[in-house]
Design an enzyme around this catalytic site. Structure first.
Site, PDB file in Angstrom:
ATOM      1  N   HIS A 201       0.806  -1.210   0.000  1.00 35.60           N
ATOM      2  CA  HIS A 201       0.000   0.000   0.000  1.00 35.60           C
ATOM      3  C   HIS A 201       0.843   1.264   0.000  1.00 35.60           C
ATOM      4  O   HIS A 201       0.365   2.339  -0.355  1.00 35.60           O
ATOM      5  CB  HIS A 201      -1.035  -0.067   1.108  1.00 35.60           C
ATOM      6  CG  HIS A 201      -2.101  -1.045   0.747  1.00 35.60           C
ATOM      7  ND1 HIS A 201      -2.079  -2.355   1.149  1.00 35.60           N
ATOM      8  CD2 HIS A 201      -3.171  -0.932  -0.092  1.00 35.60           C
ATOM      9  CE1 HIS A 201      -3.095  -2.995   0.610  1.00 35.60           C
ATOM     10  NE2 HIS A 201      -3.776  -2.165  -0.142  1.00 35.60           N
ATOM     11  N   GLU A 443     -10.990 -11.542  -4.299  1.00 39.36           N
ATOM     12  CA  GLU A 443      -9.547 -11.440  -4.058  1.00 39.36           C
ATOM     13  C   GLU A 443      -9.043 -12.544  -3.124  1.00 39.36           C
ATOM     14  O   GLU A 443      -7.909 -12.525  -2.673  1.00 39.36           O
ATOM     15  CB  GLU A 443      -9.183 -10.058  -3.512  1.00 39.36           C
ATOM     16  CG  GLU A 443     -10.042  -9.546  -2.377  1.00 39.36           C
ATOM     17  CD  GLU A 443      -9.693  -8.112  -1.974  1.00 39.36           C
ATOM     18  OE1 GLU A 443      -8.683  -7.564  -2.424  1.00 39.36           O
ATOM     19  OE2 GLU A 443     -10.461  -7.553  -1.175  1.00 39.36           O
ATOM     20  N   ASP A 467      -4.432  -9.014  -4.009  1.00 41.17           N
ATOM     21  CA  ASP A 467      -4.591  -9.990  -2.933  1.00 41.17           C
ATOM     22  C   ASP A 467      -4.802 -11.398  -3.480  1.00 41.17           C
ATOM     23  O   ASP A 467      -4.321 -12.367  -2.901  1.00 41.17           O
ATOM     24  CB  ASP A 467      -5.776  -9.600  -2.029  1.00 41.17           C
ATOM     25  CG  ASP A 467      -5.357  -8.567  -1.009  1.00 41.17           C
ATOM     26  OD1 ASP A 467      -4.309  -8.753  -0.384  1.00 41.17           O
ATOM     27  OD2 ASP A 467      -6.073  -7.560  -0.851  1.00 41.17           O
ATOM     28  N   CYS A 514      -9.562  -4.631 -10.599  1.00 42.07           N
ATOM     29  CA  CYS A 514      -9.024  -3.373 -10.069  1.00 42.07           C
ATOM     30  C   CYS A 514      -7.655  -3.568  -9.431  1.00 42.07           C
ATOM     31  O   CYS A 514      -7.108  -2.648  -8.842  1.00 42.07           O
ATOM     32  CB  CYS A 514     -10.001  -2.730  -9.086  1.00 42.07           C
ATOM     33  SG  CYS A 514     -10.345  -3.756  -7.651  1.00 42.07           S
TER      34      CYS A 514
HETATM   35  C1  PEP Z   1      -6.473  -5.834  -4.740  1.00 40.31           C
HETATM   36  O1  PEP Z   1      -6.297  -6.553  -3.754  1.00 40.31           O
HETATM   37  O2  PEP Z   1      -6.201  -6.179  -5.899  1.00 40.31           O
HETATM   38  C2  PEP Z   1      -7.018  -4.473  -4.592  1.00 40.31           C
HETATM   39  C3  PEP Z   1      -7.312  -3.739  -5.637  1.00 40.31           C
HETATM   40  O3  PEP Z   1      -7.171  -3.980  -3.339  1.00 40.31           O
HETATM   41  P1  PEP Z   1      -5.972  -3.477  -2.413  1.00 40.31           P
HETATM   42  O4  PEP Z   1      -4.760  -3.327  -3.282  1.00 40.31           O
HETATM   43  O5  PEP Z   1      -6.410  -2.189  -1.824  1.00 40.31           O
HETATM   44  O6  PEP Z   1      -5.847  -4.592  -1.415  1.00 40.31           O
HETATM   45 MG    MG Z   2      -7.189  -6.168  -1.848  1.00 38.76          MG
END
Ligand code: PEP
Ligand code: MG
Length: 592
Positions: A201, A443, A467, A514
């Site tokens: 993140h 995910e 994830d 995403c």
């Molecule tokens: C993911 O896990 O692909 C996602 C888009 O969410 P994050 O990266 O915020 O965990």
């Molecule tokens: Mg995620």
């Protein structure tokens, strides 16, 4: 790591992982945990218990961090070096030390940061006056531990950063997302860290802030000094320490070439994300902050496919109430109307905390009480967020999605809370969209494998590949030591993606992606070929991905997907992706 060549000269090229694009040159600022600033506050007697609880949290967090550093040192440098921090742990576990802090907090009705600072300073002074060499050496340990505890209490990034007046490339061992969130763009032109990965993140934050970044540089923070000049390439993941004039020239030429390509991408800004044979993909943006709305427009995204709502908390460093959330979501909805904004409900935990002291409470935070699990365990707060989303739905095209679903029961529970939240608003005559679309993020492999069941209860799926990959391959998405195993094109991952898309389509719902995989123009055509309807990527990746979509026909993408699904390894499938892109849009490979 800065290596030495056969003649002993210091090699200046360091390779890591580029996680946020852009080339920058400038002086380094090495971020160390030095002085911390303590703001003194007087408390009411009834606030003291809460203050002591904060101290306990901070002590737990500090202990967890010290243990993690020791393990890391142990793995890299051997047990002898790791034991250096034993003394720090001893200070932390010294009950007399902690009791004295609590006593001062109670007696003086002061904030606990002040008590930690004062008690530690008294200890340090006494130790410094002793004849025993060993005990005198403990002065630094006491001060360092106190600094760590205070940083955990304040959530403060190194205060020395605040003194910068001109642009620097910040180099650190690691940066928490909350640290990254506090980086000021006017003085930070880029950052480079020893640890990290493309989907951590911290990397997500770097892209959101449009700060070029390279991570996983192993021990760069020990090899550069504040003031060194470095050239950092966030596209290729390279750092050059004290670059030669030739290297600067070479990079200047490369930057020119990239600018040229980027100008070409600007020309398709207002064109649709449509394949040459007329297949339309929705191309939207992932954002973490309302300030990114400008970038959403600037890069031509069709709305927001993922608003990571937890960043409201991370940016403010505190819980955000229903009313404040409703303002934020309404701002997004009205600004983007008629394009959609998909608000993801809180996805805290894992590597995302809004206070450092939330961290390290669990041995396996990525498998622990994070995300939807945390929300379902706090139903009142969860409903508050849902009401905020519903309120915003009256003002624009708002959709909501649940993260980290691992079974259908969680969806049913969340939907039941949503029904209650709607009823509560109805009773107060608050308007909202009765038909608010609700989706889930796929995910977790368990969700992908039961996507047919889950699809019955939702309006869309969004594949969170960041994830999904970590849980499928059992590879920690933020651990650079296993980054080589983190393969988006791994056959198991591709099968789960395909299974999810087919299950969604069979039940008549749309399926998007995403995760970061969608933002890679080399892999986006593969996702199109697998059948996705929507791709949601960081705003600045939109033009690149659009170019890839517009360059490769649906037929070519489908052929690629069919072949990729038969590959035995992720490397093989990735090679096929690269070949397809090289044939149709070779310029894109220059940028990744
Ligand atoms: C993911 O896990 O692909 C996602 C888009 O969410 P994050 O990266 O915020 O965990
Ligand atoms: Mg995620």
């Amino acid at each position: 790591m800065a290596e030495r060549g056969h003649n002993g000269a210091r090699k200046t090229h360091v390779r890591g992982i580029g996680v946020s694009p852009g080339v920058v040159i400038g002086p380094v600022f090495v971020l160390t945990s030095q002085a911390v600033t303590v703001v003194e506050t007087s408390l009411r007697p009834d606030e003291i218990d809460h203050e002591i609880a904060r101290l306990e949290d901070a002590l737990i967090a500090t202990r967890g961090q010290l243990k993690a550093i020791m393990e890391d040192l142990g793995a890299r440098a051997g047990v002898r070096d790791a034991s250096i921090l034993d003394a720090h742990l001893m200070v932390l576990d010294d009950r007399a030390f902690v009791d004295e802090i609590i006593a001062q907090t109670r007696n003086d009705c002061c904030n606990v940061e002040v008590a930690v600072r004062d008690v530690a300073e008294n200890y340090a002074k006494v130790l410094a006056s002793l004849k025993d060499d060993y005990l005198r050496e403990r002065v630094a340990d006491v001060r360092d531990v106190a600094r760590r505890v205070i940083r955990n209490l304040t959530g403060d990034i190194d205060s020395a950063l605040a003194t910068l007046t001109e642009k620097h490339i910040v180099v650190a061992n690691d940066l928490a997302p909350s640290d990254t969130a506090t980086l000021r763009k006017d003085v930070v032109s880029g950052f480079a860290t020893d640890l990290g990965s493309p989907t951590s993140h911290t990397a997500v934050m770097a892209r959101a802030l449009e700060i070029p970044a390279v991570v996983a540089l192993r021990d760069i923070s020990r090899h550069v000094r504040t003031g060194d000049i470095v050239l950092m390439d966030g596209n290729k993941g390279v750092l050059i320490i004290n670059p030669s004039p030739e290297e600067l020239k070479e990079y200047g030429a490369l930057a020119e070439a990239r600018k040229h390509i980027e100008q070409g991408l600007n020309r398709i800004l207002n064109e649709p994300a449509e394949t040459p044979d007329g297949h339309r993909i929705v191309l939207s943006a992932n954002i973490e902050h309302i300030d990114e709305l400008d970038a959403v427009r600037q890069y031509g995204a069709e709305g927001v496919g993922l608003f990571r709502s937890e960043y409201l908390f991370i940016f403010s460093g505190t819980m955000v109430g229903e009313a404040e959330q409703a303002v934020a979501y309404t701002t997004l909805a009205t600004a983007l109307h008629p394009d959609p904004v998909i608000i993801r409900t809180l996805d805290l935990g894992g590597d995302k905390f809004y206070r450092d002291s939330m961290a390290s409470h669990e041995d396996n935070p990525f498998l622990g009480c994070r995300s939807i699990r945390l929300s379902l365990q706090n139903p009142e707060h969860f409903k508050g967020q849902m009401r905020a989303v519903l309120r915003a739905s009256a003002t624009g095209n708002v959709k909501m999605m649940y993260p980290m679903i691992s079974n259908v029961d969680e969806v049913l529970q969340a939907n039941a809370l949503l029904a209650e939240a709607k009823q509560e608003l109805r009773e107060k005559n608050v308007p909202f969209a009765e038909d608010l679309e609700v989706g889930v993020m796929i995910e977790v492999p368990a969700a992908a494998l039961t996507a047919d069941v889950i699809a019955e209860h939702v309006d869309f799926f969004s594949l969170g590949t960041n994830d999904l990959i970590q849980y499928t391959i059992a590879v920690d998405r933020v651990n650079e030591r296993v980054a080589y195993l983190y393969e988006p094109t791994h056959p198991a991952v591709l099968k789960l993606i395909k299974m999810t898309i087919d299950a969604g389509h069979d039940k008549g719902i749309w399926v998007g992606v995403c995760g970061q995989m969608a933002a890679d123009p080399v892999m986006a055509p593969l996702l199109v070929g697998l059948g996705v309807d929507e791709l949601s990527v960081a705003p600045q990746a939109v033009p690149l991905v659009k170019d890839a979509i517009r360059s490769i026909s649906l037929e070519q993408s489908r052929t690629l997907a069919l072949l990729a699904l038969q590959c035995h390894s992720g490397t093989e499938a990735l090679r096929l992706c690269r070949e397809t892109v090289r044939e149709a849009a070779p310029e894109l490979l220059e940028l990744v």
